[in-house]
Design a protein around this motif. Structure first.
Motif, PDB file in Angstrom:
ATOM      1  N   SER A 426      32.523  56.702  39.124  1.00 53.27           N
ATOM      2  CA  SER A 426      33.420  57.752  39.601  1.00 53.27           C
ATOM      3  C   SER A 426      32.659  58.961  40.147  1.00 53.27           C
ATOM      4  O   SER A 426      33.210  59.745  40.918  1.00 53.27           O
ATOM      5  N   GLU A 427      31.397  59.132  39.753  1.00 54.36           N
ATOM      6  CA  GLU A 427      30.603  60.252  40.253  1.00 54.36           C
ATOM      7  C   GLU A 427      29.151  59.819  40.382  1.00 54.36           C
ATOM      8  O   GLU A 427      28.717  58.861  39.737  1.00 54.36           O
ATOM      9  N   ALA A 428      28.432  60.514  41.231  1.00 59.38           N
ATOM     10  CA  ALA A 428      27.032  60.178  41.483  1.00 59.38           C
ATOM     11  C   ALA A 428      26.177  60.589  40.288  1.00 59.38           C
ATOM     12  O   ALA A 428      26.434  61.606  39.649  1.00 59.38           O
ATOM     13  N   TYR A 429      25.151  59.760  40.022  1.00 59.25           N
ATOM     14  CA  TYR A 429      24.239  60.107  38.936  1.00 59.25           C
ATOM     15  C   TYR A 429      23.066  60.939  39.439  1.00 59.25           C
ATOM     16  O   TYR A 429      22.344  61.548  38.645  1.00 59.25           O
ATOM     17  N   PHE A 430      22.869  60.954  40.764  1.00 63.71           N
ATOM     18  CA  PHE A 430      21.806  61.772  41.359  1.00 63.71           C
ATOM     19  C   PHE A 430      22.242  62.174  42.763  1.00 63.71           C
ATOM     20  O   PHE A 430      22.822  61.355  43.487  1.00 63.71           O
ATOM     21  N   PRO A 431      22.021  63.450  43.142  1.00 63.77           N
ATOM     22  CA  PRO A 431      21.430  64.528  42.334  1.00 63.77           C
ATOM     23  C   PRO A 431      22.494  65.281  41.550  1.00 63.77           C
ATOM     24  O   PRO A 431      23.625  65.410  42.004  1.00 63.77           O
ATOM     25  N   LYS A 432      22.138  65.807  40.379  1.00 59.51           N
ATOM     26  CA  LYS A 432      23.016  66.649  39.572  1.00 59.51           C
ATOM     27  C   LYS A 432      22.752  68.106  39.974  1.00 59.51           C
ATOM     28  O   LYS A 432      21.766  68.720  39.552  1.00 59.51           O
ATOM     29  N   THR A 433      23.617  68.630  40.818  1.00 60.20           N
ATOM     30  CA  THR A 433      23.355  69.942  41.406  1.00 60.20           C
ATOM     31  C   THR A 433      23.244  71.040  40.354  1.00 60.20           C
ATOM     32  O   THR A 433      22.300  71.846  40.370  1.00 60.20           O
ATOM     33  N   GLY A 434      24.192  71.098  39.427  1.00 62.34           N
ATOM     34  CA  GLY A 434      24.198  72.157  38.427  1.00 62.34           C
ATOM     35  C   GLY A 434      22.943  72.177  37.563  1.00 62.34           C
ATOM     36  O   GLY A 434      22.236  73.195  37.474  1.00 62.34           O
ATOM     37  N   PRO A 435      22.615  71.060  36.892  1.00 61.10           N
ATOM     38  CA  PRO A 435      21.400  71.069  36.061  1.00 61.10           C
ATOM     39  C   PRO A 435      20.127  71.346  36.851  1.00 61.10           C
ATOM     40  O   PRO A 435      19.232  72.048  36.367  1.00 61.10           O
ATOM     41  N   ILE A 436      20.031  70.819  38.094  1.00 61.11           N
ATOM     42  CA  ILE A 436      18.816  71.048  38.882  1.00 61.11           C
ATOM     43  C   ILE A 436      18.671  72.520  39.229  1.00 61.11           C
ATOM     44  O   ILE A 436      17.577  73.101  39.149  1.00 61.11           O
ATOM     45  N   VAL A 437      19.772  73.153  39.619  1.00 60.88           N
ATOM     46  CA  VAL A 437      19.714  74.579  39.960  1.00 60.88           C
ATOM     47  C   VAL A 437      19.347  75.400  38.725  1.00 60.88           C
ATOM     48  O   VAL A 437      18.518  76.329  38.791  1.00 60.88           O
ATOM     49  N   ILE A 438      19.950  75.079  37.583  1.00 59.65           N
ATOM     50  CA  ILE A 438      19.654  75.836  36.356  1.00 59.65           C
ATOM     51  C   ILE A 438      18.192  75.668  35.953  1.00 59.65           C
ATOM     52  O   ILE A 438      17.506  76.644  35.607  1.00 59.65           O
ATOM     53  N   VAL A 439      17.686  74.430  35.999  1.00 56.66           N
ATOM     54  CA  VAL A 439      16.290  74.187  35.611  1.00 56.66           C
ATOM     55  C   VAL A 439      15.340  74.904  36.570  1.00 56.66           C
ATOM     56  O   VAL A 439      14.344  75.510  36.149  1.00 56.66           O
ATOM     57  N   ALA A 440      15.637  74.841  37.867  1.00 61.05           N
ATOM     58  CA  ALA A 440      14.769  75.508  38.839  1.00 61.05           C
ATOM     59  C   ALA A 440      14.764  77.023  38.623  1.00 61.05           C
ATOM     60  O   ALA A 440      13.703  77.660  38.657  1.00 61.05           O
ATOM     61  N   ALA A 441      15.942  77.607  38.382  1.00 62.46           N
ATOM     62  CA  ALA A 441      16.010  79.051  38.154  1.00 62.46           C
ATOM     63  C   ALA A 441      15.289  79.440  36.865  1.00 62.46           C
ATOM     64  O   ALA A 441      14.531  80.432  36.828  1.00 62.46           O
ATOM     65  N   LEU A 442      15.511  78.678  35.806  1.00 59.54           N
ATOM     66  CA  LEU A 442      14.871  78.990  34.532  1.00 59.54           C
ATOM     67  C   LEU A 442      13.356  78.850  34.627  1.00 59.54           C
ATOM     68  O   LEU A 442      12.607  79.699  34.123  1.00 59.54           O
ATOM     69  N   ALA A 443      12.871  77.789  35.275  1.00 57.69           N
ATOM     70  CA  ALA A 443      11.429  77.599  35.415  1.00 57.69           C
ATOM     71  C   ALA A 443      10.801  78.723  36.237  1.00 57.69           C
ATOM     72  O   ALA A 443       9.725  79.235  35.903  1.00 57.69           O
ATOM     73  N   THR A 444      11.489  79.119  37.317  1.00 57.29           N
ATOM     74  CA  THR A 444      10.958  80.214  38.134  1.00 57.29           C
ATOM     75  C   THR A 444      10.929  81.518  37.360  1.00 57.29           C
ATOM     76  O   THR A 444       9.970  82.298  37.454  1.00 57.29           O
ATOM     77  N   PHE A 445      11.990  81.773  36.581  1.00 62.27           N
ATOM     78  CA  PHE A 445      12.019  82.991  35.770  1.00 62.27           C
ATOM     79  C   PHE A 445      10.872  83.005  34.755  1.00 62.27           C
ATOM     80  O   PHE A 445      10.182  84.019  34.596  1.00 62.27           O
ATOM     81  N   LEU A 446      10.635  81.868  34.072  1.00 59.15           N
ATOM     82  CA  LEU A 446       9.558  81.806  33.085  1.00 59.15           C
ATOM     83  C   LEU A 446       8.197  81.963  33.742  1.00 59.15           C
ATOM     84  O   LEU A 446       7.329  82.697  33.254  1.00 59.15           O
ATOM     85  N   LEU A 447       7.983  81.282  34.871  1.00 52.66           N
ATOM     86  CA  LEU A 447       6.681  81.364  35.537  1.00 52.66           C
ATOM     87  C   LEU A 447       6.409  82.774  36.059  1.00 52.66           C
ATOM     88  O   LEU A 447       5.292  83.294  35.944  1.00 52.66           O
ATOM     89  N   SER A 448       7.430  83.395  36.658  1.00 45.19           N
ATOM     90  CA  SER A 448       7.225  84.757  37.165  1.00 45.19           C
ATOM     91  C   SER A 448       6.994  85.740  36.023  1.00 45.19           C
ATOM     92  O   SER A 448       6.157  86.647  36.125  1.00 45.19           O
ATOM     93  N   SER A 449       7.705  85.568  34.886  1.00 46.42           N
ATOM     94  CA  SER A 449       7.493  86.452  33.730  1.00 46.42           C
ATOM     95  C   SER A 449       6.098  86.263  33.161  1.00 46.42           C
ATOM     96  O   SER A 449       5.417  87.239  32.797  1.00 46.42           O
ATOM     97  N   ILE A 450       5.657  85.018  33.092  1.00 44.67           N
ATOM     98  CA  ILE A 450       4.300  84.757  32.591  1.00 44.67           C
ATOM     99  C   ILE A 450       3.270  85.377  33.524  1.00 44.67           C
ATOM    100  O   ILE A 450       2.253  85.933  33.085  1.00 44.67           O
ATOM    101  N   GLY A 451       3.498  85.298  34.841  1.00 45.10           N
ATOM    102  CA  GLY A 451       2.578  85.914  35.788  1.00 45.10           C
ATOM    103  C   GLY A 451       2.475  87.415  35.598  1.00 45.10           C
ATOM    104  O   GLY A 451       1.379  87.997  35.637  1.00 45.10           O
ATOM    105  N   VAL A 452       3.633  88.071  35.379  1.00 45.98           N
ATOM    106  CA  VAL A 452       3.620  89.525  35.157  1.00 45.98           C
ATOM    107  C   VAL A 452       2.867  89.862  33.875  1.00 45.98           C
ATOM    108  O   VAL A 452       2.048  90.790  33.827  1.00 45.98           O
TER     109      VAL A 452
END
Length: 706
Positions: A426-452
Motif C-alpha cells: 500500500s505504500e513505498a518502503y523507500f524512500p521514507k521522506t520523513g525519517p530521512i529528513v529528520i536524520v539529515a537535520a539531526l546529523a547536521t545539527f550535531l556535526l555543526s555543534s561539534i564543530g563549534v
C-alpha cells in the motif's frame, strides 16, 4: 592543623562556555540544519519509490493420503538447516528466474533492462572508452543481474520457513514476481518427483517378471528336496525327528527330576530311622494320613497315662494297660514310616527304569539326527535363497503399486507449501521522506555543534584553571601500582610571629590518656590522626592502643606503620613479613593487598613492609594521596610516624581536618617546649597530647605559650 595544598596546574573544560558558543552561533547552526533538511527533502522527492512484497514458503514432507499405507504411521522427515539452505539456493537458481522472467515478460520493462535505452552521456562515455558498452552483454544476463538486485531469498531463523522478497517500482509487479517464483518452484519440484516416479515404474516392471520366475524355481527346489530327504515339517519350522527329539528330551529331564526327588526323600526318611531321630520332621511322614491318626492316638494315650499316674502306682493294671497301648501305637507308627520309605524307594526305582528307557530312545534319535542335520543344512540354504527372492519380489511389487498410483502431477505434491502469498504494497518502503529528513537535520545539527565546540576548545576559550584537587582512590591505587610520583601535596605555611610561640594543646580536658584522646577523635569525627612518638617504641605502643580503642567503639580504624622499628607491625600483624607500606610505595602491590587485620581487635593495619625503605622514600609525596583514598573507606586513619620531626610530618599531614597527636611517656620540659616550637614553625597550630601515664611538667596544665 593549618596546612594548605599547593596550587595545581590542571585545567578543566568550561561546559557553560561551550553551550554559550553554540548559542552565539545559533544562526549558523540553524541555517545548516535547515539547508540539510531541505536538501534531503528535495533528493527524496526526486527518487523513484520502491515497493516490496513477500511470499513465505514452508518446507515439509508432503505425501498424498490415498497412496500412503494407512496401517503404517506417517513419517516425519525433518529438514535440517542444510536442507533448508539448499532449497533457498534452488529458489535463487538461474533456471527458475529465467522461467519467471519469460512468464512475466520482464524483458519488456525498462526497470529490468535500463541499458536498452542509454542516455546521450552514456553513449559519449562509451565512445570515449571510459565506459564499457552495456549492450555488449546479452539482454537475458542484464535482466538476471537486475533481478538478483531486487530479489532476496532467506531462511527464517529457527524454522523451516523460507521468505521470498522482491522490490519494484510497480507495486503489482512486486507481488507478482515472488508468487510466480514460488509457483514455478513448486511445479519444478512436483515435475522432478513425477519424472523420478515414471523412471522407477519403467524399470520395475521387467524386473518383477524376472523375479517371479526366480521365486517359483526356488520354491520348487525346496519342495523337491523335502520330499526326497523326508524332512517333513510338523509345524512351521520343525521336522518329525526334531519334534520327537525335543519331546523325549523334555520328558527325560522331567523323569530325572522325579527320580532325584524320590531318592532324596527316601534318603531323608532312611537317615532319620537309622540315626534314631524323630521322623516328625520329615515332610513325607507328616503327610501320611495313617501316621497323623496314630499320632493323635499316641497323644491321647499319653494324656491318659499322665492323668492316672497322679493317683495310681506303676504296677496298677490300668497303668500297665495304657503303657501297652502306647507301645503298640509306636510299633504301628514305625511300620507306617517303613511303608512310606518303601513307597519312596519304589517311586525312585520306577523313575530310574523309565529314565533308562528314555535315554535309549534319545540315543537312537541322536544317531538318526546326524544324517538329518547334514540334509537340513542344504535345505536351509535353499530356503534362504527362496526367501530372499520372495522378499525382493514383494518389495518390488509394493514399490511398483505405489509408483503406478502416482501417474498424475497432482498425486506428487512438492515438499513445500505456500503459507503466505505476496500482495501489492500500500505504500513505498523507500524512500521514507520523513525519517530521512529528520536524520539529515539531526546529523547536521550535531556535526555543526561539534564543530563549534572544537573551535572553542582549540582556541582555549573553553578552558579554565582547575579550582580544586580531586582525590580519586582508584587513581591513587593506579599510581601506587605504576610507581609514578604524585605531585607535591602540601607546603608548610610559615607565619612570622613577634616572638617564640608554642602550638595550642587541643585536648578538651586535662586528661591526656589514650581513652580521652580516642573519645575526642570520635567526637570531632577526625578522619586522620598523625601520631608522633619522640620516645620511640613506647609511644608507638600507645598509638596501637589508640587504634584499638577507637575500633572497640565500633568505628572502622586503620593504622599505618611509618616507623623505622616496625613496632606497630609486631604488636598488631600476625607476621612482620607481611607486605605493607614500603611495598605499596614501590608499586609492587595494590592498596587492598597491603591492608591486614589486627590479631587482637577489629582494627586493620598497613605494616611497614619488606621493600627497600630508601627506594620507598622516593615516592613519599604519594602518601597523602593514599591516605586521602583510605579515609573514604575508614572512619579514622592513624599514621604512626615514630620519632619523626615536624618537617617530615608536614610532608604527609596535608589534610586540614586531621590532627597531630604527640605520644609522650616521660619527657623533659625543655625538650617538650622545643618540640612544640618545631611544630609551630611548620604551621601546626593545635596538637593533641597522649600519654598512658599521668603527665607532669608542661603537660599538667593547658598551655599556649613557651
Amino acid at each position: 592543623m593549618s596546612v594548605s595544598p599547593m596550587t595545581q596546574a590542571d585545567v578543566d573544560i568550561d561546559l557553560g562556555r561551550l553551550v554559550k558558543a553554540i548559542w552565539e552561533k545559533k544562526a549558523l547552526v540553524a541555517g545548516l540544519t535547515a539547508a540539510a533538511a531541505g536538501l534531503a527533502f528535495i533528493v527524496t522527492g526526486m527518487l523513484n519509490p520502491l515497493y516490496k512484497s513477500e511470499t513465505r514458503l514452508l518446507i515439509e514432507t508432503r505425501e498424498p493420503v490415498f497412496t500412503s499405507d494407512q496401517s503404517q504411521p506417517v513419517r516425519d522427515s525433518t529438514f535440517d538447516d542444510r536442507a533448508v539452505a539448499s532449497q533457498v539456493e534452488i529458489l535463487r537458481s538461474t533456471d527458475l528466474i529465467k522461467q519467471v522472467a519469460r512468464n512475466l515478460d520482464l524483458s519488456s520493462r525498462e526497470e529490468f533492462d535500463p541499458a536498452a535505452n542509454p542516455s546521450a552521456l552514456g553513449d559519449l562515455l562509451v565512445m570515449l572508452g571510459l565506459k564499457k558498452n552495456p549492450l555488449a552483454v546479452p539482454a537475458e544476463e542484464r535482466i538476471l543481474k537486475e533481478f538478483y538486485k531486487k530479489l532476496d531469498v532467506y531462511a527464517v531463523p529457527d524454522s523451516r520457513v523460507i521468505g521470498i522478497e522482491f522490490s519494484s517500482e510497480d507495486e503489482a509487479l512486486a507481488a507478482e514476481v515472488p508468487n510466480e517464483l514460488v509457483d514455478v518452484y513448486l511445479a519444478s519440484q512436483s515435475g522432478a518427483k513425477l519424472e523420478s516416479n515414471t523412471d522407477a515404474s519403467a524399470w520395475l516392471e521387467p524386473e518383477i517378471a524376472r523375479l517371479r520366475e526366480r521365486v517359483r524355481e526356488s520354491e520348487s527346489k525346496v519342495a523337491e528336496y523335502r520330499a526326497r530327504t523326508g524332512l517333513l515339517l510338523v509345524n512351521q519350522q520343525d521336522t518329525i525327528a526334531a519334534k520327537q527329539l525335543s519331546d523325549i528330551s523334555t520328558e527325560l529331564s522331567r523323569i530325572r527330576a522325579e527320580r532325584a526327588d524320590s531318592e532324596a526323600r527316601a534318603r531323608s526318611v532312611r537317615n532319620a530311622l537309622q540315626s534314631g531321630q524323630a521322623v516328625d520332621t520329615v515332610s513325607d511322614v507328616l503327610d501320611s494320613p495313617v501316621i497323623q491318626r496314630l499320632r493323635e492316638s499316641e497323644g491321647n494315650i499319653r494324656a491318659q497315662l499322665a492323668d492316672v499316674s497322679t493317683t495310681l502306682l506303676d504296677n496298677h493294671p490300668r497303668m500297665k494297660g495304657l503303657r501297652a497301648q502306647l507301645a503298640d501305637v509306636e510299633r504301628q507308627i514305625n511300620g507306617e514310616v517303613r511303608k512310606v520309605l518303601s513307597s519312596l524307594e519304589n517311586n525312585a526305582r520306577v523313575a530310574r527304569i523309565r529314565e533308562e528307557e528314555l535315554t535309549g530312545q534319545l540315543n537312537e534319535l541322536k544317531a538318526g539326527s546326524a544324517r538329518e542335520g547334514e540334509e537340513a543344512v542344504e535345505l536351509r540354504s535353499l530356503e534362504r535363497e527362496a526367501a530372499a527372492q520372495r522378499d525382493l519380489l514383494e518389495t518390488y511389487l509394493s514399490r511398483y503399486r505405489e509408483a503406478a498410483s502416482r501417474t498424475e502431477p497432482k498425486a506428487l505434491p512438492a515438499d513445500a507449501r505456500v503459507i503466505s502469498r505476496a500482495v501489492p504494497a500500500s505504500e513505498a518502503y523507500f524512500p521514507k521522506t520523513g525519517p530521512i529528513v529528520i536524520v539529515a537535520a539531526l546529523a547536521t545539527f550535531l556535526l555543526s555543534s561539534i564543530g563549534v565546540m572544537l573551535g572553542e576548545l582549540f582556541s582555549g576559550r573553553a578552558l579554565r584553571p582547575s579550582t580544586g584537587l580531586v582525590r580519586d582512590p582508584a587513581g591513587v591505587e593506579e599510581n601506587a601500582a605504576t610507581g609514578a610520583a604524585a605531585p607535591a601535596v602540601v607546603a608548610a605555611h610559615e607565619q612570622e610571629t613577634p616572638g617564640p610561640a608554642l602550638p595550642h594543646i587541643s585536648n578538651d580536658a586535662d586528661d591526656f590518656s589514650v581513652e580521652a584522646v580516642a573519645e575526642q577523635l570520635i567526637t570531632d569525627m577526625t578522619p586522620v590522626a598523625v601520631c608522633v612518638s619522640p620516645e620511640g617504641d613506647e609511644g608507638s605502643a600507645a598509638a596501637v592502643m589508640l587504634a584499638r580503642t577507637v575500633a572497640g567503639d565500633g568505628l572502622k580504624t586503620l593504622l599505618i606503620d611509618l616507623t623505622g622499628s616496625a613496632c606497630p607491625t609486631e604488636l598488631m600483624a600476625d607476621s612482620v613479613r607481611r607486605p605493607g607500606l614500603t611495598d605499596l610505595m614501590c608499586g609492587e602491590i595494590s592498596i587492598a593487598d597491603s591492608i591486614h587485620p589486627d590479631r587482637l581487635s577489629s582494627a586493620h593495619i598497613i605494616p611497614r613492609g619488606n621493600a627497600n625503605a630508601r627506594r620507598a622514600m622516593r615516592a613519599i609525596d604519594r602518601l597523602p594521596m593514599i591516605i586521602d583514598a583510605l579515609t573514604e573507606a575508614y572512619d579514622l586513619v592513624v599514621v604512626e610516624c615514630g620519632a619523626a620531626d615536624a618537617a617530615s610530618i608536614a610532608r604527609i599531614a596535608r589534610a586540614e581536618r586531621g590532627e597531630v597527636v604527640l605520644s609522650i611517656v616521660q619527657f623533659e620540659e625543655a625538650e617538650f617546649s622545643q618540640l612544640l616550637a618545631e611544630f609551630n614553625a611548620e604551621g601546626f597550630e593545635d596538637v593533641l597530647i597522649m600519654t598512658p601515664k599521668q603527665p607532669v611538667g608542661p603537660l599538667g596544665h593547658r598551655s599556649t605559650a613557651a
